[in-house]
Write an enzyme that holds these catalytic residues in place. Structure first.
Site, PDB file in Angstrom:
ATOM      1  N   HIS A 132       0.866  -1.180   0.000  1.00 15.26           N
ATOM      2  CA  HIS A 132       0.000   0.000   0.000  1.00 15.26           C
ATOM      3  C   HIS A 132       0.906   1.234   0.000  1.00 15.26           C
ATOM      4  CE1 HIS A 132      -4.110  -1.763   1.114  1.00 15.26           C
ATOM      5  NE2 HIS A 132      -3.321  -2.774   0.824  1.00 15.26           N
ATOM      6  N   CYS A 153      -8.510  -1.057   3.387  1.00 14.60           N
ATOM      7  CA  CYS A 153      -8.885  -2.234   4.168  1.00 14.60           C
ATOM      8  C   CYS A 153      -9.940  -1.820   5.170  1.00 14.60           C
ATOM      9  CB  CYS A 153      -7.674  -2.813   4.900  1.00 14.60           C
ATOM     10  SG  CYS A 153      -8.115  -4.230   5.944  1.00 14.60           S
TER      11      CYS A 153
END
Length: 323
Positions: A231, A262
């Site tokens: 990420h 998430c």
């Protein structure tokens, strides 16, 4: 301008996660037909591995509640090109049963290297989650399916802080011994830096400076069976990817347009944008099979469906150049 560098793979397979990981955190429900069009466009851009959806309880991830309706809309892809892979995420045996009924040929399970995230994501301890995965992996392998094991929080955890490489390696080896054919190492909150990436890969593979040892749950894991999933929270995703490539990793997860996050880790921002990854790999002379212009157009189209611009720097640059 392609300028190859020594010591890097000649080809990288991109594991596209935009349709699953990218959309699962969206607040507004994306119509099933739009998701199907998205997957088709990604495949048309040359992506041969497109993670399609997740067979989880709808209350857990409402955005992916239409998995059973989506998969039949993608059935033509495999028939059109046998190289196209459409893996799906399954959390348990019930999810596996649903996937098998729809003819899925590749699945993934989603584990955690830390106790805090295992609790937040699966409401189980690490040991309990691995015990839940064992019959899923065994049954899937018996049915001839490939099984990917996702391992989250490999570098840092918002509750526990930095995660030692040895702790990650212990869980990874258990997933590998269980029968996972590929392990994806996730920097879920985007805190990793290249040195951490190198250290973890060495720990897992027994590479330079590595400490992979034998023991009851196995030793070194072949680098060919490892993937990375970064990420871009602190802008380190491409740097971390390059560090992984230098250690022999040739499978990289990315999300078209940089979509994703998430739902169980609020500090997790978007995934590494597939376009940004392809731009770097093209510049290094590494083959991906991806048409960057088609991919960028797909992300622009998807951004329009979501009602906001793409966060990918490459998408923005290419779009600006065309104006």
């Amino acid at each position: 301008m392609a300028v190859p560098a020594e010591g890097l793979p000649r080809r990288v397979r991109i594991h596209e996660v935009g349709a699953r990981d990218g959309l699962q955190n969206e607040k507004a429900v994306v119509p099933t037909g739009v998701k199907a069009e998205f997957v088709h466009r990604l495949a048309d851009a040359g992506l041969t591995t497109v993670e399609a959806t997740s067979f989880v309880r709808p209350s857990w991830v409402p955005q992916l509640a239409d998995a059973a309706e989506l998969m039949p809309l993608l059935a033509d892809l495999a028939g059109r090109d046998p190289a196209v892979r459409l893996p799906v995420l399954v959390p348990n045996e019930k999810g596996l049963e649903r996937a098998l009924e729809l003819g899925v040929r590749e699945i993934a399970v989603f584990g955690s290297a830390t106790e805090s995230f295992a609790r937040a994501n699966l409401n189980r301890t690490v040991d309990e989650s691995l015990a839940m995965f064992e019959p899923v992996v065994a049954r899937a392998r018996q049915a001839g399916l490939a099984v990917r094991g996702y391992l989250s929080m490999c570098f840092g955890d918002p509750w526990e802080g930095p995660v030692p490489a040895g702790q990650v390696a212990a869980v990874a080896r258990r997933l590998y011994a269980m029968g996972c054919t590929e392990l994806s190492l996730g920097d879920t909150v985007g805190v990793a830096t290249p040195g951490q990436v190198t250290a973890l890969l060495d720990e897992l593979t027994g590479g330079p400076g590595g400490a992979a040892s034998g023991g009851a749950i196995g030793g070194a894991i072949p680098v060919e069976q490892l993937a990375v999933h970064f990420h871009d929270t602190y802008g380190q995703a491409l740097s971390n990817t390059l560090a992984a490539l230098q250690r022999g990793v040739s499978v990289v997860d990315a999300s078209a347009g940089g979509l994703g996050g998430c739902p169980y880790a609020k500090s997790a921002t978007g995934n590494l944008a597939t376009e940004d990854l392809v731009w770097m790999l093209n510049g290094l002379g590494i083959d991906t099979g991806v048409d960057l212009d088609r991919l960028s157009a797909t992300s622009v189209w998807m951004a329009e469906q979501l009602g906001r611009p793409s966060p990918s720097r490459t998408v923005r640059a290419l779009t600006h150049r065309e104006q």
